[in-house]
Scaffold this active site. Structure first.
Site, mmCIF file in Angstrom:
data_model
loop_
_atom_site.group_PDB
_atom_site.id
_atom_site.type_symbol
_atom_site.label_atom_id
_atom_site.label_comp_id
_atom_site.label_asym_id
_atom_site.label_seq_id
_atom_site.Cartn_x
_atom_site.Cartn_y
_atom_site.Cartn_z
ATOM 1 N N ASP A 101 0.936 -1.371 -0.085
ATOM 2 C CA ASP A 101 0.138 0.068 0.021
ATOM 3 C C ASP A 101 0.852 1.298 -0.029
ATOM 4 O OD1 ASP A 101 -2.372 1.644 0.592
ATOM 5 O OD2 ASP A 101 -1.612 1.818 2.583
ATOM 6 N N ASP A 103 -0.297 4.864 0.972
ATOM 7 C CA ASP A 103 -0.671 6.089 1.892
ATOM 8 C C ASP A 103 -0.502 5.535 3.312
ATOM 9 O OD1 ASP A 103 -2.072 8.436 0.072
ATOM 10 O OD2 ASP A 103 -2.266 6.451 -0.691
#
Length: 311
Positions: A101, A103
């Protein structure tokens, strides 16, 4: 020895003393001598659970929940020491595929919150982001709602946000470069936006990136995103697709994330790690990093600090 407990202390804390390692070893059945991966910071403790703890006659491990239980036992024994713990089989520790991922995982911010700040709506958007990442509301409609608030914003602010607001998570580039140097394929897969992942993925060294596309009209954000939205299901699908494309077994994969839209991907990976994650995600994931930086994932794979690629 069939299993390994890896202990990783908070960076700079030098918490892994001989006494702490000895205390941990006493809680593991058939524990061997600790193997130091980085003095004071990371160590492996090999051990052998034995038939009473779930080993099959063919040498396989029948019950993955034992690894979770062993982590819990070790955490109780170490008290409030800032140590992350991984328990896993020795075989297959080094992974051949990394999905990450972006963020609040590979970077320290939520990009959509930073964009919203340029129109004075960061507080409102950040509150929606937090609820979506905690799994309290569905990701896709929450993304559409937040993107709509960006309508009319000059797309050029992305450059300013990257240069002035976005910070790379410590250890991220080392994680990616070390795994690549050892033959792994790395992909950044985000519920955020390609205008960020393309730049950030390249800076960290990912071989590919996937994210959502913000529609831009006359140099301004249109307030819409290209459908279908890359969310929880798409992240899981990407893991499965890349696993098959690289002719890997599921056990050879590693995924990391912090939010509810990462959880399916984390649960399906050979090693799924919740990184400084939301409570529900941390509780459900196979493994978690609460204290360390991203190099903790290298120690979990058995890499020594002198094997890290830092260039």
């Amino acid at each position: 020895m069939t299993h390994i407990a890896t202990l990783v202390g908070a960076p700079g804390a030098q918490v892994l003393t001989p006494n702490l390692l000895a205390a941990a070893a006493r809680r593991l059945p058939g524990a061997g001598h600790p193997v130091i991966l980085s003095a004071g910071e990371a160590a492996d403790i090999p051990f052998a659970p034995g038939a009473a703890h779930g080993n099959r006659a063919d040498g396989g491990f029948a019950d993955a929940s034992y690894c979770r239980a062993a982590v819990s036992v070790l955490r109780l024994g170490l008290g409030d020491a800032p140590v992350d713990i991984f328990v896993q089989p020795v075989e297959g520790r080094r992974k051949k595929l990394l999905l990450a991922d972006m963020d609040s995982t590979m970077i320290g911010q939520e990009c959509i919150d930073e964009l919203a700040d340029f129109v004075g709506l960061k507080g409102k958007v950040a509150a929606i982001t937090e609820r979506a990442m905690r799994g309290e509301i569905a990701f896709e409609p929450a993304l559409r709602e937040r993107v709509a608030l960006l309508a009319g914003l000059d797309a050029g602010v992305v450059e300013t946000a990257i240069e002035e607001r976005i910070t790379l998570t410590p250890g991220g580039r080392t994680l990616v470069q070390t795994m690549r140097a050892n033959g792994a394929y790395t992909a950044l897969v985000s519920g955020g936006f390609t205008v960020f992942t393309s730049r950030i993925g390249e800076a960290i060294g990912f071989q590919e990136n996937r994210a959502n596309t913000l529609l831009i009209e006359d140099g301004k954000f249109a307030g819409r995103v290209v459908e279908p939205i890359l969310g929880k299901a798409a992240k899981l699908a990407t893991l499965k697709e890349l696993t098959a494309a690289h002719d890997l077994a599921p056990e050879e994969t590693l995924a990391i994330g912090d939010g509810a839209n990462d959880l399916a991907m984390l649960e399906a990976a050979g090693l799924g790690v919740a990184y400084h994650a939301k409570p529900a995600v941390a509780a459900a994931a196979q493994a978690r990093v609460d204290h360390g930086d991203l190099t903790a994932l290298l120690y979990a794979q058995g890499y020594r600090a002198d094997e890290f690629v830092t260039a």
